[in-house]
Motif scaffolding. Structure first.
Motif, PDB file in Angstrom:
ATOM      1  N   ASP A 247       0.237   3.176 -16.938  1.00  0.00           N
ATOM      2  CA  ASP A 247       1.704   3.099 -16.802  1.00  0.00           C
ATOM      3  C   ASP A 247       2.134   2.639 -15.414  1.00  0.00           C
ATOM      4  N   GLU A 248       1.258   1.904 -14.730  1.00  0.00           N
ATOM      5  CA  GLU A 248       1.632   1.286 -13.456  1.00  0.00           C
ATOM      6  C   GLU A 248       2.270  -0.067 -13.746  1.00  0.00           C
ATOM      7  N   THR A 249       3.227  -0.464 -12.926  1.00  0.00           N
ATOM      8  CA  THR A 249       3.940  -1.719 -13.170  1.00  0.00           C
ATOM      9  C   THR A 249       3.741  -2.751 -12.069  1.00  0.00           C
ATOM     10  N   THR A 250       3.119  -2.367 -10.945  1.00  0.00           N
ATOM     11  CA  THR A 250       2.880  -3.304  -9.842  1.00  0.00           C
ATOM     12  C   THR A 250       1.403  -3.631  -9.760  1.00  0.00           C
ATOM     13  N   LEU A 251       1.085  -4.903  -9.962  1.00  0.00           N
ATOM     14  CA  LEU A 251      -0.289  -5.396  -9.911  1.00  0.00           C
ATOM     15  C   LEU A 251      -0.511  -6.106  -8.584  1.00  0.00           C
ATOM     16  N   VAL A 252      -1.555  -5.707  -7.866  1.00  0.00           N
ATOM     17  CA  VAL A 252      -1.882  -6.342  -6.586  1.00  0.00           C
ATOM     18  C   VAL A 252      -3.165  -7.151  -6.776  1.00  0.00           C
ATOM     19  N   LEU A 253      -3.035  -8.468  -6.708  1.00  0.00           N
ATOM     20  CA  LEU A 253      -4.175  -9.364  -6.866  1.00  0.00           C
ATOM     21  C   LEU A 253      -4.722  -9.738  -5.495  1.00  0.00           C
ATOM     22  N   CYS A 254      -6.007  -9.524  -5.295  1.00  0.00           N
ATOM     23  CA  CYS A 254      -6.652  -9.792  -4.011  1.00  0.00           C
ATOM     24  C   CYS A 254      -7.793 -10.769  -4.239  1.00  0.00           C
ATOM     25  N   THR A 255      -7.956 -11.716  -3.334  1.00  0.00           N
ATOM     26  CA  THR A 255      -8.937 -12.770  -3.561  1.00  0.00           C
ATOM     27  C   THR A 255     -10.368 -12.315  -3.339  1.00  0.00           C
ATOM     28  N   GLY A 256     -10.580 -11.231  -2.618  1.00  0.00           N
ATOM     29  CA  GLY A 256     -11.932 -10.764  -2.352  1.00  0.00           C
ATOM     30  C   GLY A 256     -11.918  -9.364  -1.787  1.00  0.00           C
ATOM     31  N   GLY A 257     -13.110  -8.900  -1.379  1.00  0.00           N
ATOM     32  CA  GLY A 257     -13.243  -7.542  -0.889  1.00  0.00           C
ATOM     33  C   GLY A 257     -12.474  -7.274   0.385  1.00  0.00           C
ATOM     34  N   ARG A 258     -12.474  -8.225   1.316  1.00  0.00           N
ATOM     35  CA  ARG A 258     -11.751  -8.013   2.573  1.00  0.00           C
ATOM     36  C   ARG A 258     -10.254  -7.936   2.340  1.00  0.00           C
ATOM     37  N   THR A 259      -9.720  -8.837   1.497  1.00  0.00           N
ATOM     38  CA  THR A 259      -8.280  -8.816   1.248  1.00  0.00           C
ATOM     39  C   THR A 259      -7.891  -7.566   0.467  1.00  0.00           C
TER      40      THR A 259
ATOM     41  N   CYS B 188      -4.259  -0.162  -9.179  1.00  0.00           N
ATOM     42  CA  CYS B 188      -3.323  -1.299  -9.108  1.00  0.00           C
ATOM     43  C   CYS B 188      -3.936  -2.514  -8.428  1.00  0.00           C
ATOM     44  N   PHE B 189      -5.044  -2.327  -7.710  1.00  0.00           N
ATOM     45  CA  PHE B 189      -5.637  -3.403  -6.919  1.00  0.00           C
ATOM     46  C   PHE B 189      -6.778  -4.050  -7.707  1.00  0.00           C
ATOM     47  N   VAL B 190      -6.668  -5.353  -7.924  1.00  0.00           N
ATOM     48  CA  VAL B 190      -7.667  -6.078  -8.711  1.00  0.00           C
ATOM     49  C   VAL B 190      -8.212  -7.223  -7.874  1.00  0.00           C
ATOM     50  N   GLU B 191      -9.531  -7.248  -7.713  1.00  0.00           N
ATOM     51  CA  GLU B 191     -10.188  -8.345  -6.997  1.00  0.00           C
ATOM     52  C   GLU B 191     -10.301  -9.517  -7.967  1.00  0.00           C
ATOM     53  N   VAL B 192      -9.411 -10.483  -7.809  1.00  0.00           N
ATOM     54  CA  VAL B 192      -9.192 -11.488  -8.843  1.00  0.00           C
ATOM     55  C   VAL B 192     -10.158 -12.674  -8.759  1.00  0.00           C
ATOM     56  N   GLY B 193     -10.809 -12.853  -7.603  1.00  0.00           N
ATOM     57  CA  GLY B 193     -11.707 -13.996  -7.466  1.00  0.00           C
ATOM     58  C   GLY B 193     -10.967 -15.299  -7.684  1.00  0.00           C
ATOM     59  N   ASP B 194     -11.484 -16.120  -8.589  1.00  0.00           N
ATOM     60  CA  ASP B 194     -10.877 -17.429  -8.863  1.00  0.00           C
ATOM     61  C   ASP B 194      -9.897 -17.406 -10.039  1.00  0.00           C
ATOM     62  N   PHE B 195      -9.694 -16.243 -10.649  1.00  0.00           N
ATOM     63  CA  PHE B 195      -9.053 -16.214 -11.963  1.00  0.00           C
ATOM     64  C   PHE B 195      -7.628 -15.673 -11.935  1.00  0.00           C
ATOM     65  N   THR B 196      -6.801 -16.270 -11.089  1.00  0.00           N
ATOM     66  CA  THR B 196      -5.410 -15.849 -10.987  1.00  0.00           C
ATOM     67  C   THR B 196      -4.657 -16.086 -12.298  1.00  0.00           C
TER      68      THR B 196
ATOM     69  N   GLY C 281      -3.864 -13.025  -0.017  1.00  0.00           N
ATOM     70  CA  GLY C 281      -4.951 -13.971   0.158  1.00  0.00           C
ATOM     71  C   GLY C 281      -4.928 -14.658   1.510  1.00  0.00           C
ATOM     72  N   MET C 282      -5.965 -15.423   1.752  1.00  0.00           N
ATOM     73  CA  MET C 282      -6.088 -16.202   2.984  1.00  0.00           C
ATOM     74  C   MET C 282      -5.612 -17.625   2.732  1.00  0.00           C
ATOM     75  N   ALA C 283      -5.595 -18.419   3.768  1.00  0.00           N
ATOM     76  CA  ALA C 283      -4.926 -19.719   3.713  1.00  0.00           C
ATOM     77  C   ALA C 283      -5.504 -20.658   2.656  1.00  0.00           C
ATOM     78  N   GLY C 284      -6.818 -20.707   2.512  1.00  0.00           N
ATOM     79  CA  GLY C 284      -7.420 -21.655   1.584  1.00  0.00           C
ATOM     80  C   GLY C 284      -7.024 -21.413   0.141  1.00  0.00           C
ATOM     81  N   LYS C 285      -7.174 -20.168  -0.328  1.00  0.00           N
ATOM     82  CA  LYS C 285      -6.827 -19.851  -1.708  1.00  0.00           C
ATOM     83  C   LYS C 285      -5.326 -20.039  -1.937  1.00  0.00           C
ATOM     84  N   LEU C 286      -4.496 -19.643  -0.966  1.00  0.00           N
ATOM     85  CA  LEU C 286      -3.053 -19.801  -1.144  1.00  0.00           C
ATOM     86  C   LEU C 286      -2.679 -21.273  -1.247  1.00  0.00           C
ATOM     87  N   THR C 287      -3.366 -22.127  -0.510  1.00  0.00           N
ATOM     88  CA  THR C 287      -3.063 -23.559  -0.579  1.00  0.00           C
ATOM     89  C   THR C 287      -3.368 -24.111  -1.962  1.00  0.00           C
TER      90      THR C 287
END
Length: 406
Positions: free
Chosen positions: A236-248, A263-271, A290-296
């Motif tokens: 019953d959580e409504t906020t999903l936090v997608l992170c590109t890797g372990g550090r993020t 709520c925190f999901v390490e999404v890898g390449d699968f946004t 995320g970091m600059a590369g994935k965000l770009t």
């Protein structure tokens, strides 16, 4: 100022389709290098190796590696150890590589770490490593330093208390050590990677942030991302936090301490897969960290960001530079940047990281919401997206943009 890129979600490479069995994790080149270095250092100090050596991962967990080969020179001034990399079920070009450490005494105190045959040399900025030096990333450097320190001081050390390289000196003789990491056939392996395009020449990189290779780039990993979103929604959580890797993910948890871990999901390449599942479950808020590369890549409309299926569009970052008032010279330099990190560093040096970072985040947020709207079959997005750009430790927020769900 606003771009509306075509939304794309490329399929996985054929070689990375799901296998009909559970996928094994493996070990990074950094973990293997630390084990080889410790084995060689122990041999150099007169230890009789039983064929196995134990090292610490960045998490503090300890793992044991088989030592494939050891050699001690007749004058006992140099030792060699080899660990064969097991990448598990990840489609990794370095699986089976013979990660080799040559450790020798030197008159000066401290530890000197270098790369040898098959380890690439950095020739361009934007990688977080000094041009001209070996492509041994910061976390593996720390792991190697920690492993050699344990051999020198004959004790297990807390990873948080890893000595500086300058402190690693043999207590009995006052001498330091030189460690050279090499990978036979590493230059051949590197031809199957993006190293040359990134300016890493002559071999592979010694990589890893956790010490463990998880099969991120597989359909099974995509399924695990989708499952994680479903589990979160079931709470019953409504906020999903997608992170590109372990550090993020670690940084995001510090930024949003009131949210439960689920709520925190390490999404890898699968946004794209994660967003589609979020829409199915009626989630209302997504925070992407995320970091600059994935965000770009996301800002360019790419929702499956595996390196074989997309590239960092630095020309887009050049256009953002112009839109945020940067000079034509800076915009041109950013457009020619070697990596997303290089562009980030150029923005930072020019004092425009804040506004350019916010604009990058804003564009990513629009892409995420457009994708969610298409997934829902609606004109407006059922999900509000916030996007956070973090630095390359993953823990410091640089910029944020987007909207909150009402």
């Amino acid at each position: 100022m606003t771009e509306n890129p075509e939304l794309r979600e490329p399929d996985l490479p054929r070689t990375m389709k799901v296998r009909q069995k559970a996928l094994r994790t493996g070990w990074t080149t950094g973990s293997c290098a630390s084990a080889a270095a410790k084995a060689a250092a122990l041999l150099l100090r007169g230890e009789d190796l039983p064929g196995y050596v134990e090292v610490a991962l960045p998490s503090g967990n300890r793992v044991t590696f088989k030592v494939e080969e050891t050699v001690l020179d007749a004058d006992r001034e140099r030792a060699r150890a080899v660990v064969v990399k097991d990448a598990g079920d990840d489609p990794d070009v370095t699986h089976g590589a013979h990660i080799t450490a040559d450790v020798s005494w030197r008159d000066e105190p401290g530890l000197d770490l270098d790369g040898g045959e098959g380890v690439g040399v950095v020739t361009k900025p934007g990688l977080g490593l000094e041009p001209g030096g070996p492509a041994i990333n910061p976390v593996p450097r720390k792991m190697i330093t920690h492993a050699v320190a344990e051999a020198v001081f004959d004790t297990s050390l807390d990873v948080e208390g890893t000595p500086d390289a300058a402190e690693i000196t043999d207590p009995g003789t006052g001498r330091g050590l030189r460690v050279v990491i090499s990978v036979p056939d590493g230059e051949v392996m590197a031809r199957k990677t993006t190293n040359k395009r990134l300016g890493i020449l002559g071999g592979i990189s010694i990589l890893g942030t956790t010490g463990i290779v998880r099969p991120f780039s597989t359909a099974s990993w995509r399924a695990s991302v989708e499952q994680a979103v479903s589990v979160m929604a079931a709470q019953d959580e409504t906020t999903l936090v997608l992170c590109t890797g372990g550090r993020t993910e670690k940084g995001a948890m510090k930024m949003l301490p009131k949210l439960p871990d689920v709520c925190f999901v390490e999404v890898g390449d699968f946004t794209g897969a994660a967003l589609r599942r979020a829409v199915e479950h009626g989630l209302r808020q997504v925070v992407f960290v995320g970091m600059a590369g994935k965000l770009t890549k996301l800002a360019a409309g790419v929702l499956m960001t595996h390196y074989t299926r997309s590239r960092v569009d630095t020309e887009l970052l050049g256009r953002i530079t112009t839109d945020m008032g940067g000079s034509a010279e800076l915009a041109a330099e950013v457009a020619r940047a070697n990596t997303g990190r290089h562009a980030y560093e150029l923005w930072e040096a020019a004092g425009v990281l804040g506004p350019c970072g916010r604009e990058l985040c804003r564009r990513v947020g629009l892409v995420l919401e457009r994708f969610a709207a298409e997934a829902a079959g609606t004109e407006t997005s059922p999900i509000a997206a916030q996007v956070v750009l973090v630095d390359f430790t993953g823990e410091r927020m640089i910029a944020m943009a987007g909207r909150m769900a009402r």
